[in-house]
Design a protein around this motif. Structure first.
Motif, PDB file in Angstrom:
ATOM      1  N   ARG A   1      12.051  11.336  -5.492  1.00  0.00           N
ATOM      2  CA  ARG A   1      12.186  12.685  -6.023  1.00  0.00           C
ATOM      3  C   ARG A   1      12.189  13.065  -4.776  1.00  0.00           C
ATOM      4  NH1 ARG A   1       8.869  11.249  -9.430  1.00  0.00           N
ATOM      5  NH2 ARG A   1       7.287  13.245  -9.157  1.00  0.00           N
ATOM      6  N   GLY A   2      11.714  13.045  -3.234  1.00  0.00           N
ATOM      7  CA  GLY A   2      11.546  13.353  -2.650  1.00  0.00           C
ATOM      8  C   GLY A   2      11.514  12.752  -1.293  1.00  0.00           C
ATOM      9  N   PHE A   3      10.578  13.709  -0.234  1.00  0.00           N
ATOM     10  CA  PHE A   3      11.072  12.714   1.623  1.00  0.00           C
ATOM     11  C   PHE A   3       9.766  12.105   2.054  1.00  0.00           C
ATOM     12  CE2 PHE A   3      14.741  15.215   0.561  1.00  0.00           C
ATOM     13  CZ  PHE A   3      15.857  14.150   1.567  1.00  0.00           C
ATOM     14  N   VAL A   4       9.331  11.006   2.505  1.00  0.00           N
ATOM     15  CA  VAL A   4       8.390  10.870   3.387  1.00  0.00           C
ATOM     16  C   VAL A   4       8.267  11.269   4.495  1.00  0.00           C
ATOM     17  CG1 VAL A   4       6.467   8.950   4.190  1.00  0.00           C
ATOM     18  CG2 VAL A   4       7.720   8.890   1.681  1.00  0.00           C
ATOM     19  N   GLN A   5       7.852  11.566   4.981  1.00  0.00           N
ATOM     20  CA  GLN A   5       8.032  12.393   6.616  1.00  0.00           C
ATOM     21  C   GLN A   5       6.773  12.036   7.397  1.00  0.00           C
ATOM     22  OE1 GLN A   5       9.201  16.486   6.881  1.00  0.00           O
ATOM     23  NE2 GLN A   5       7.010  17.140   5.714  1.00  0.00           N
TER      24      GLN A   5
ATOM     25  N   VAL B   1       0.808  -1.755  -0.021  1.00  0.00           N
ATOM     26  CA  VAL B   1       0.161   0.121  -0.531  1.00  0.00           C
ATOM     27  C   VAL B   1       1.120   1.399   0.075  1.00  0.00           C
ATOM     28  CG1 VAL B   1      -0.059   0.336   2.099  1.00  0.00           C
ATOM     29  CG2 VAL B   1      -1.538   1.141   1.168  1.00  0.00           C
ATOM     30  N   LEU B   2       1.658   1.291   0.811  1.00  0.00           N
ATOM     31  CA  LEU B   2       2.725   2.739   0.707  1.00  0.00           C
ATOM     32  C   LEU B   2       2.912   2.677  -0.643  1.00  0.00           C
ATOM     33  CD1 LEU B   2       5.032   2.116   3.885  1.00  0.00           C
ATOM     34  CD2 LEU B   2       3.333   3.683   3.548  1.00  0.00           C
ATOM     35  N   ARG B   3       3.756   1.582  -1.809  1.00  0.00           N
ATOM     36  CA  ARG B   3       4.228   1.459  -3.244  1.00  0.00           C
ATOM     37  C   ARG B   3       3.148   2.272  -3.725  1.00  0.00           C
ATOM     38  NH1 ARG B   3       4.916  -2.980  -3.686  1.00  0.00           N
ATOM     39  NH2 ARG B   3       6.944  -3.645  -2.610  1.00  0.00           N
ATOM     40  N   HIS B   4       1.709   1.913  -3.311  1.00  0.00           N
ATOM     41  CA  HIS B   4       1.170   2.374  -4.319  1.00  0.00           C
ATOM     42  C   HIS B   4       0.318   3.353  -4.194  1.00  0.00           C
ATOM     43  CE1 HIS B   4      -2.934   2.360  -5.852  1.00  0.00           C
ATOM     44  NE2 HIS B   4      -3.525   2.240  -5.428  1.00  0.00           N
ATOM     45  N   TRP B   5      -0.017   3.755  -2.715  1.00  0.00           N
ATOM     46  CA  TRP B   5       0.603   5.538  -2.908  1.00  0.00           C
ATOM     47  C   TRP B   5       1.503   6.525  -3.368  1.00  0.00           C
ATOM     48  CZ3 TRP B   5       3.301   7.658   1.156  1.00  0.00           C
ATOM     49  CH2 TRP B   5       2.597   8.911   1.953  1.00  0.00           C
ATOM     50  N   LEU B   6       2.767   5.577  -3.015  1.00  0.00           N
ATOM     51  CA  LEU B   6       3.943   7.404  -3.785  1.00  0.00           C
ATOM     52  C   LEU B   6       3.803   6.746  -5.328  1.00  0.00           C
ATOM     53  CD1 LEU B   6       6.676   6.003  -1.369  1.00  0.00           C
ATOM     54  CD2 LEU B   6       5.722   8.451  -0.885  1.00  0.00           C
ATOM     55  N   ARG B   7       2.971   6.105  -5.681  1.00  0.00           N
ATOM     56  CA  ARG B   7       2.999   6.098  -7.196  1.00  0.00           C
ATOM     57  C   ARG B   7       1.440   6.875  -7.576  1.00  0.00           C
ATOM     58  NH1 ARG B   7       2.889   0.798  -8.273  1.00  0.00           N
ATOM     59  NH2 ARG B   7       4.649  -0.072  -8.564  1.00  0.00           N
ATOM     60  N   SER B   8       1.054   5.930  -6.966  1.00  0.00           N
ATOM     61  CA  SER B   8      -0.540   7.033  -7.707  1.00  0.00           C
ATOM     62  C   SER B   8      -0.700   8.722  -7.132  1.00  0.00           C
ATOM     63  CB  SER B   8      -2.023   6.096  -6.237  1.00  0.00           C
ATOM     64  OG  SER B   8      -1.795   5.886  -5.575  1.00  0.00           O
TER      65      SER B   8
ATOM     66  N   TYR C   1       1.894  10.588  -6.289  1.00  0.00           N
ATOM     67  CA  TYR C   1       3.391  11.485  -6.725  1.00  0.00           C
ATOM     68  C   TYR C   1       3.658  10.996  -7.397  1.00  0.00           C
ATOM     69  CZ  TYR C   1       1.440  13.154  -1.727  1.00  0.00           C
ATOM     70  OH  TYR C   1       0.705  13.350  -0.947  1.00  0.00           O
ATOM     71  N   GLY C   2       3.660   9.720  -8.049  1.00  0.00           N
ATOM     72  CA  GLY C   2       4.174   9.085  -9.515  1.00  0.00           C
ATOM     73  C   GLY C   2       5.224   9.677  -8.808  1.00  0.00           C
ATOM     74  N   THR C   3       5.980   8.851  -8.156  1.00  0.00           N
ATOM     75  CA  THR C   3       7.640   8.600  -7.399  1.00  0.00           C
ATOM     76  C   THR C   3       7.294   6.955  -6.813  1.00  0.00           C
ATOM     77  OG1 THR C   3       9.635   9.411  -5.784  1.00  0.00           O
ATOM     78  CG2 THR C   3       7.594   9.306  -4.471  1.00  0.00           C
ATOM     79  N   THR C   4       8.467   6.633  -7.051  1.00  0.00           N
ATOM     80  CA  THR C   4       8.625   4.800  -7.084  1.00  0.00           C
ATOM     81  C   THR C   4       9.558   4.770  -5.676  1.00  0.00           C
ATOM     82  OG1 THR C   4       7.443   4.132  -8.752  1.00  0.00           O
ATOM     83  CG2 THR C   4       8.818   2.460  -7.348  1.00  0.00           C
ATOM     84  N   PRO C   5       9.458   3.803  -4.892  1.00  0.00           N
ATOM     85  CA  PRO C   5      10.919   3.854  -3.961  1.00  0.00           C
ATOM     86  C   PRO C   5      11.767   2.548  -4.418  1.00  0.00           C
ATOM     87  CG  PRO C   5       8.723   3.163  -3.222  1.00  0.00           C
ATOM     88  CD  PRO C   5       7.571   4.239  -4.303  1.00  0.00           C
ATOM     89  N   SER C   6      12.772   3.022  -3.877  1.00  0.00           N
ATOM     90  CA  SER C   6      13.621   1.348  -4.333  1.00  0.00           C
ATOM     91  C   SER C   6      13.530   0.753  -3.128  1.00  0.00           C
ATOM     92  CB  SER C   6      15.629   1.869  -4.621  1.00  0.00           C
ATOM     93  OG  SER C   6      15.008   2.384  -2.683  1.00  0.00           O
ATOM     94  N   ALA C   7      13.734  -0.746  -3.163  1.00  0.00           N
ATOM     95  CA  ALA C   7      13.753  -1.315  -2.466  1.00  0.00           C
ATOM     96  C   ALA C   7      14.454  -1.334  -0.945  1.00  0.00           C
ATOM     97  CB  ALA C   7      14.437  -2.938  -2.803  1.00  0.00           C
ATOM     98  N   ALA C   8      14.967  -0.604  -1.014  1.00  0.00           N
ATOM     99  CA  ALA C   8      15.666  -0.317   0.248  1.00  0.00           C
ATOM    100  C   ALA C   8      14.709   1.057   0.771  1.00  0.00           C
ATOM    101  CB  ALA C   8      17.573  -0.047   0.199  1.00  0.00           C
ATOM    102  N   GLN C   9      14.732   1.516   0.196  1.00  0.00           N
ATOM    103  CA  GLN C   9      13.696   3.048   0.869  1.00  0.00           C
ATOM    104  C   GLN C   9      12.473   2.294   1.147  1.00  0.00           C
ATOM    105  OE1 GLN C   9      13.295   5.627  -2.549  1.00  0.00           O
ATOM    106  NE2 GLN C   9      15.527   6.868  -2.010  1.00  0.00           N
ATOM    107  N   LEU C  10      11.958   1.126   0.325  1.00  0.00           N
ATOM    108  CA  LEU C  10      10.866   0.743   1.012  1.00  0.00           C
ATOM    109  C   LEU C  10      10.946  -0.090   2.543  1.00  0.00           C
ATOM    110  CD1 LEU C  10       7.436   0.326  -0.342  1.00  0.00           C
ATOM    111  CD2 LEU C  10       7.782  -1.707  -1.206  1.00  0.00           C
TER     112      LEU C  10
END
Length: 321
Positions: free
Chosen positions: A306-310, A265-272, A274-283
């Protein structure tokens, strides 16, 4: 029936149809086979990338082919030079798609300068060998099921129906079809450049696979189809979970999910969103921090895409750096 004719016979696009026409064997076979099936309903779009000296010759060849067969043609010239942090292949691909969309949206005129119906479908000429190469590249990157699904045969974008009707046809079969009809095509010199990984796969790996697994094109295609189905299911689950946890997502609700569903769900949230996809390490790091966020003062600030999750109080947020 020849595999090219069989593939085009099974092809059911909304007409009129535009074909992305480079002048190479693949797109030449697709364009001419579609034109033979739907005369007067097929157009060609040639994208001039301007990246090599042979590009002007490609354009002239495409113009001659279309003129000989009475196929309306649009030529789009783009600047496909890459931006910082972008690969040359990605720059060319993005520029090509945008050019195809813009050309399809423009008015089309016949030889008598009469308006033609707007384009409703777009066909691309990637074939079975291209699909195998895409799958092998995805495997080399450690891709998940979405990447292993390789190239879709049909999708929608910018108000158009997009198709790859030749994904089950080997590349050599396309050349055979053209040669049987005494039709010519151009060869892109970059296709033999061993500096590109895809070209090395084509020249070195595919012949070996042909010897060991003669049916590898169809069996690999089945695996990609299975991955596509799995990716669709994960997408449906992620959309349902995102609706439950909110957007931006509430940390407490995220923590109630299993590890796999939380990552999904976190991968989907970021992609849908903000159009950004986390790397495996970032996720992985983000999932760990969400589970660890049990106190009011716990801080989450992780580079993602391209940004930050906070953390913002009870929720997660993302901002572009």
């Amino acid at each position: 029936m020849h595999p090219v004719d069989q593939a085009v016979k099974a092809f059911q696009p909304e007409l009129p149809l535009a074909v992305a026409f480079s002048g190479g064997a693949d797109s030449s076979a697709l364009l001419l086979a579609c034109h033979a099936r739907w005369p007067g309903q097929v157009r060609a779009i040639h994208v001039h990338h301007g990246l090599q000296a042979a590009a002007d010759g490609f354009q002239l060849h495409c113009e001659a082919v279309c003129a000989a067969h009475g196929i309306p043609l649009k030529v789009c010239k783009i600047d496909a030079r890459k931006q910082p942090g972008q690969s040359p292949e990605d720059a060319a691909r993005q520029g090509r798609y945008q050019a195809l969309i813009e050309a399809a949206e423009q008015d089309w005129l016949d030889e008598g300068r009469l308006a033609l119906q707007p384009v409703r479908s777009m066909a691309l000429a990637q074939h079975a060998d291209d699909q195998v190469e895409t799958l092998l590249l995805a495997l080399s990157r450690g891709a998940g099921v979405a990447g292993l699904a390789a190239m879709p045969a049909h999708w929608q974008r910018a108000g158009l129906q997009w198709f790859r009707p030749l994904l089950e046809v080997p590349g050599q079969a396309l050349r055979d079809w053209l040669q049987q009809r005494n039709m010519t095509w151009v060869e892109d010199p970059t296709n033999t450049d061993q500096g590109y990984t895809r070209n090395r796969i084509r020249a070195q790996l595919l012949p070996v696979l042909e010897q060991i697994f003669p049916q590898f094109r169809s069996t690999f295609a089945r695996s990609s189809a299975h991955c596509a189905q799995a990716a669709d299911l994960l997408q449906e689950l992620a959309a349902s979970d995102l609706q439950a946890v909110g957007s931006p997502p509430r940390i407490r609700d995220l923590q109630a999910l299993s590890h796999q569903r939380l990552a999904n769900v976190l991968r989907h949230w970021l992609r849908s969103e903000y159009g950004t996809t986390p790397s495996a390490a970032q996720l992985t790091q983000l999932v760990q921090q969400v589970y660890a966020c049990t106190t009011r003062g716990h801080r989450i600030h992780i580079k993602v895409g391209r940004g930050f999750v906070q953390r913002q109080g009870a929720i997660l947020d993302w901002y572009n750096s």
